[in-house]
Enzyme design. Structure first.
Site, PDB file in Angstrom:
ATOM      1  N   GLN A  97       3.128  36.075  -5.976  1.00 58.61           N
ATOM      2  CA  GLN A  97       2.338  35.529  -4.861  1.00 58.61           C
ATOM      3  C   GLN A  97       1.290  36.557  -4.446  1.00 58.61           C
ATOM      4  OE1 GLN A  97       3.697  35.087  -0.680  1.00 58.61           O
ATOM      5  NE2 GLN A  97       3.135  32.932  -0.872  1.00 58.61           N
ATOM      6  N   TYR A 178      -2.294  33.768   6.940  1.00 59.56           N
ATOM      7  CA  TYR A 178      -2.927  34.920   6.284  1.00 59.56           C
ATOM      8  C   TYR A 178      -4.372  34.579   5.880  1.00 59.56           C
ATOM      9  CZ  TYR A 178       1.778  36.498   6.791  1.00 59.56           C
ATOM     10  OH  TYR A 178       2.991  36.839   7.361  1.00 59.56           O
ATOM     11  N   ARG A 225      -0.246  28.023  -2.207  1.00 59.38           N
ATOM     12  CA  ARG A 225       0.677  27.639  -1.135  1.00 59.38           C
ATOM     13  C   ARG A 225      -0.106  27.350   0.144  1.00 59.38           C
ATOM     14  NH1 ARG A 225       6.196  30.361   1.550  1.00 59.38           N
ATOM     15  NH2 ARG A 225       7.366  28.482   1.070  1.00 59.38           N
ATOM     16  N   GLY A 314      14.322  29.458   0.187  1.00 60.88           N
ATOM     17  CA  GLY A 314      14.154  30.882   0.427  1.00 60.88           C
ATOM     18  C   GLY A 314      15.500  31.548   0.652  1.00 60.88           C
TER      19      GLY A 314
HETATM   20  C1  LIG Z   1      12.844  37.465   4.362  1.00 61.30           C
HETATM   21  C2  LIG Z   1      11.761  36.444   4.222  1.00 61.30           C
HETATM   22  C3  LIG Z   1      10.509  36.821   3.770  1.00 61.30           C
HETATM   23  C4  LIG Z   1       9.489  35.867   3.582  1.00 61.30           C
HETATM   24  N1  LIG Z   1       8.296  36.269   3.037  1.00 61.30           N
HETATM   25  C5  LIG Z   1       7.378  35.335   2.666  1.00 61.30           C
HETATM   26  C6  LIG Z   1       6.229  35.711   1.892  1.00 61.30           C
HETATM   27  O1  LIG Z   1       6.024  36.881   1.509  1.00 61.30           O
HETATM   28  N2  LIG Z   1       5.357  34.726   1.569  1.00 61.30           N
HETATM   29  C7  LIG Z   1       5.537  33.415   1.946  1.00 61.30           C
HETATM   30  O2  LIG Z   1       4.703  32.557   1.613  1.00 61.30           O
HETATM   31  N3  LIG Z   1       6.639  33.029   2.649  1.00 61.30           N
HETATM   32  C8  LIG Z   1       7.567  33.954   2.993  1.00 61.30           C
HETATM   33  N4  LIG Z   1       8.727  33.559   3.630  1.00 61.30           N
HETATM   34  C9  LIG Z   1       8.973  32.112   3.873  1.00 61.30           C
HETATM   35  C10 LIG Z   1       9.827  31.515   2.726  1.00 61.30           C
HETATM   36  O3  LIG Z   1       9.070  31.440   1.540  1.00 61.30           O
HETATM   37  C11 LIG Z   1      10.360  30.105   3.083  1.00 61.30           C
HETATM   38  O4  LIG Z   1       9.257  29.250   3.236  1.00 61.30           O
HETATM   39  C12 LIG Z   1      11.212  30.119   4.341  1.00 61.30           C
HETATM   40  O5  LIG Z   1      12.216  31.104   4.273  1.00 61.30           O
HETATM   41  C13 LIG Z   1      11.864  28.748   4.600  1.00 61.30           C
HETATM   42  O6  LIG Z   1      12.749  28.401   3.536  1.00 61.30           O
HETATM   43  P1  LIG Z   1      14.356  28.502   3.697  1.00 61.30           P
HETATM   44  O7  LIG Z   1      14.701  27.652   4.882  1.00 61.30           O
HETATM   45  O8  LIG Z   1      14.922  28.008   2.425  1.00 61.30           O
HETATM   46  O9  LIG Z   1      14.669  29.953   3.956  1.00 61.30           O
HETATM   47  C14 LIG Z   1       9.730  34.501   3.878  1.00 61.30           C
HETATM   48  C15 LIG Z   1      10.994  34.128   4.359  1.00 61.30           C
HETATM   49  C16 LIG Z   1      12.009  35.057   4.516  1.00 61.30           C
HETATM   50  C17 LIG Z   1      13.373  34.612   4.980  1.00 61.30           C
END
Ligand SMILES: Cc1cc2nc3c(=O)[nH]c(=O)nc-3n(C[C@H](O)[C@H](O)[C@H](O)COP(=O)(O)O)c2cc1C
Length: 357
Positions: A97, A178, A225, A314
């Site tokens: 990404q 972002y 995204r 995630g």
């Molecule tokens: C620890 C952590 C770091 C994340 N870092 C990013 C990131 O670098 N880029 C991004 O687009 N989303 C990031 N997210 C969002 C996740 O990609 C995802 O959309 C979010 O956790 C919701 O999904 P989930 O309910 O399955 O956790 C992050 C989420 C978590 C928990």
């Protein structure tokens, strides 16, 4: 759960399942580079249909958080090569990404103490963590036309480094407040030149990045995204449906690998994108119930309702390196430990247990 395990063609790859690992920042890089621990972490998760890495800055000024990795030098690409080799050796597929965080940054992150940059000199209104504690995001420096052209070039150069590093492709981070999102949203983009004002003008930067990166490495290696209606990092959009309809119609002819939606409850916009986008759609669905994170049941519903072609998870991938196997056999699932999400060592990173087989 069979729908989750149907193969899916994405670009030139065939994913063995539709369980994508969502991008997650882990802030464990050293000197903005990845290492053997990073390789272990991603290789453990090679059973995902596709891994999308943590946000990775395409330039020094694109960094938004402490200890995140970059892809702006050949040395960083060499270090990432250990990761892609390990994932491929374990049978996986991996996109990086590319995340330029724009105004979500701070002078303390940059060697020359520069201000972060953005479409307009408007602060997020939020704060960030620095070695000196929490500080306000500063008012960013408004990008000149030269800055914008250079930033498109930085994305291209990072994408070429990604190919050199052995990645199967790149995901452009146009979500969550972002830089690309800052251009799309009228709250953060108040420019009066060709990059601001009308929806067509606000889409221009995303379009230029997507086109330039596709021209450089091939559209089948480029995903994007988006997060329609998100309010992350002080972002505000007065017109999500019109904005994303225009963006999707602009990108549709390019044959990109996929669009990836992080959904913030605007289901109607997800449906609109699904209808307008001719290619693969990956959805990180909004959670409407009491769930803390996307569950296998929610993932299955997305496919059964034909809302998307694949689902990204995630937290569950973070805590379950063998998530696809656990879903197959009905669990159990390790719980994610939020205390070890960002920074630290192998704990909460590579030591989540696999199922005994
Ligand atoms: C620890 C952590 C770091 C994340 N870092 C990013 C990131 O670098 N880029 C991004 O687009 N989303 C990031 N997210 C969002 C996740 O990609 C995802 O959309 C979010 O956790 C919701 O999904 P989930 O309910 O399955 O956790 C992050 C989420 C978590 C928990």
């Amino acid at each position: 759960m069979e729908e989750l395990f149907a193969p899916l063609r994405v670009g030139k790859m065939t994913l063995p399942n539709r369980l994508v690992m969502a991008p997650m920042t882990r802030s464990r890089s050293v000197d903005r580079s990845v290492n053997a621990l990073t390789a272990d972490y991603y290789a453990q998760r090679a059973g995902a249909g596709l891994i999308i890495t943590e946000g990775t800055q395409p330039s020094v000024i694109g960094q938004g958080y402490i200890d995140t990795p970059g892809l702006h030098s050949a040395e960083q690409a060499e270090d990432w090569r250990r990761v892609t080799d390990a994932v491929h050796a374990a049978g996986g597929r991996i996109f990086v990404q590319l995340m330029h965080s724009g105004r979500v940054g701070h002078s303390s992150l940059y060697p020359d103490g520069a201000l972060p940059v953005a479409p307009s000199p408007i602060a997020t209104g939020g704060q960030m963590y620095t070695p000196d504690g929490m500080v306000d995001h500063p008012v960013p420096r408004e990008m000149t036309l030269e800055d914008i052209a250079q930033t498109v070039e930085d994305f291209v150069s990072a994408a070429k480094h990604a190919v050199d590093a052995g990645f199967d492709g790149v995901e452009l981070h146009g979500a969550n407040g972002y830089l690309i999102h800052q251009f799309l949203a009228d709250g953060s983009n108040q420019r009066t030149d060709v990059y601001g004002g009308s929806v067509e003008n606000r889409v221009r930067f995303a379009d230029e990045v997507a086109r330039a990166v596709s021209d450089a490495i091939g559209p089948e290696r480029v995903g994007i995204r988006i997060s329609p209606g998100s309010t992350s990092e002080g972002i505000s959009e007065s017109d999500p449906a019109e904005l994303y309809r225009t963006l999707i119609r602009t990108l549709a002819p390019y044959n990109l690998a996929y669009v990836h939606i992080m959904e913030f409850g605007h289901r109607a916009v997800t449906e609109l994108v699904r209808a307008e986008w001719p290619g693969t759609l990956i959805l990180n669905p909004h959670k409407t119930g009491t769930e803390a994170y996307v569950s296998p049941e929610i993932a299955l519903e997305v496919l059964q309702d034909d809302l998307a072609d694949a689902v990204s998870l995630g937290s569950l991938w973070l805590a379950n390196p063998d998530l696809q196997r656990r879903i197959r056999v009905g669990g159990p699932f390790n719980s994610p430990d939020a205390a070890t999400f960002y920074g630290g060592d192998h704990r909460g990173y590579t030591d989540y247990p696999m199922l005994d087989v």
